[in-house]
Design a protein around this motif. Structure first.
Motif, short mmCIF file in Angstrom:
data_model
loop_
_atom_site.label_atom_id
_atom_site.label_comp_id
_atom_site.label_asym_id
_atom_site.label_seq_id
_atom_site.Cartn_x
_atom_site.Cartn_y
_atom_site.Cartn_z
N UNK A 76 1.17 -1.03 -0.32
CA UNK A 76 -0.17 0.07 -0.07
C UNK A 76 0.60 1.27 0.17
N UNK A 77 1.65 1.15 -0.10
CA UNK A 77 3.25 1.91 -0.33
C UNK A 77 3.57 2.43 -1.17
N UNK A 78 3.32 3.43 -2.34
CA UNK A 78 3.60 3.49 -3.06
C UNK A 78 5.36 4.83 -3.63
N UNK A 79 6.00 3.99 -3.90
CA UNK A 79 7.26 4.93 -3.75
C UNK A 79 7.92 5.01 -5.00
N UNK A 80 7.54 4.54 -5.97
CA UNK A 80 7.71 4.88 -7.38
C UNK A 80 6.78 5.15 -8.59
N UNK A 81 7.43 6.22 -8.82
CA UNK A 81 5.95 6.79 -10.16
C UNK A 81 6.13 6.81 -11.24
N UNK A 82 5.64 6.80 -12.31
CA UNK A 82 6.02 7.04 -13.57
C UNK A 82 5.03 8.10 -14.62
N UNK A 83 4.56 8.64 -15.31
CA UNK A 83 3.75 9.43 -15.31
C UNK A 83 3.95 10.21 -16.65
N UNK A 84 2.62 11.14 -18.04
CA UNK A 84 3.19 11.60 -18.57
C UNK A 84 3.92 13.24 -18.42
N UNK A 85 4.29 13.85 -19.68
CA UNK A 85 4.89 15.16 -19.00
C UNK A 85 5.71 14.51 -20.79
N UNK A 86 7.36 15.59 -19.76
CA UNK A 86 8.29 15.79 -21.21
C UNK A 86 8.94 14.52 -20.10
N UNK A 87 9.69 13.26 -21.17
CA UNK A 87 10.53 12.98 -20.41
C UNK A 87 11.64 13.23 -20.35
N UNK A 88 12.25 12.77 -19.22
CA UNK A 88 13.94 12.92 -18.90
C UNK A 88 14.85 12.54 -19.44
N UNK A 89 15.27 13.53 -19.97
CA UNK A 89 16.34 14.08 -21.29
C UNK A 89 18.04 13.36 -19.92
N UNK A 90 19.10 12.61 -21.16
CA UNK A 90 19.76 12.17 -20.08
C UNK A 90 20.39 10.94 -19.29
N UNK A 91 21.11 11.04 -18.71
CA UNK A 91 21.22 9.56 -17.74
C UNK A 91 19.74 9.11 -16.70
#
Length: 127
Positions: A49-64
């Motif tokens: 029940x503890x969300x600690x890793x999130x992904x979402x829409x938006x401008x993608x991460x650039x670089x490493x």
């Protein structure tokens, strides 16, 4: 040290499917999906029940970007690697001891659908 991580991906549905499959090997599952009125959409993964890793829409991460997930055993690292490759990941280093990071550091590395380095690591000496 950190409470959670959140970053944008290029295709949320594709990445959600990828991470759902791969993180299941580590006991991590999608717990929350949000769609805010401002257009922000994302999925939070976690344990108990503890969300600690999130992904979402938006401008993608650039670089490493490199994220390492804890694995309870070396077998879980092996399962993570196999599931990731089966889900279309690119291999960046199969399950093995990595003594340059520590005597018991057993890890595997893959590239996710956006090319980010994703790792599973077990630091237990007894495997």
């Amino acid at each position: 040290m950190f409470d959670h991580v959140d970053f944008a991906v290029t295709d949320l549905a594709r990445s959600r499917d990828f991470y759902t499959t791969v993180l299941a090997t580590l006991g991590i599952s999608p717990l929350v999906h949000i769609q805010r009125t401002d257009g922000r959409e994302g999925t939070g993964f976690g344990i108990a029940g503890d969300a600690r890793f999130w992904i979402g829409g938006g401008r993608p991460v650039e670089g490493r970007l490199h994220i390492a997930f804890q694995a309870e055993s070396r077998d879980a690292v092996v399962a993570f690697h196999a599931a990731a490759l089966g889900a279309g990941a690119v291999d960046r280093g199969g399950p093995a001891l990595r003594p340059q990071y520590g005597d018991s550091y057993y890890a595997a590395f893959v590239l996710d659908p956006d090319g980010h380095v994703i790792e599973a690591v077990c630091r237990r000496a007894d495997g």
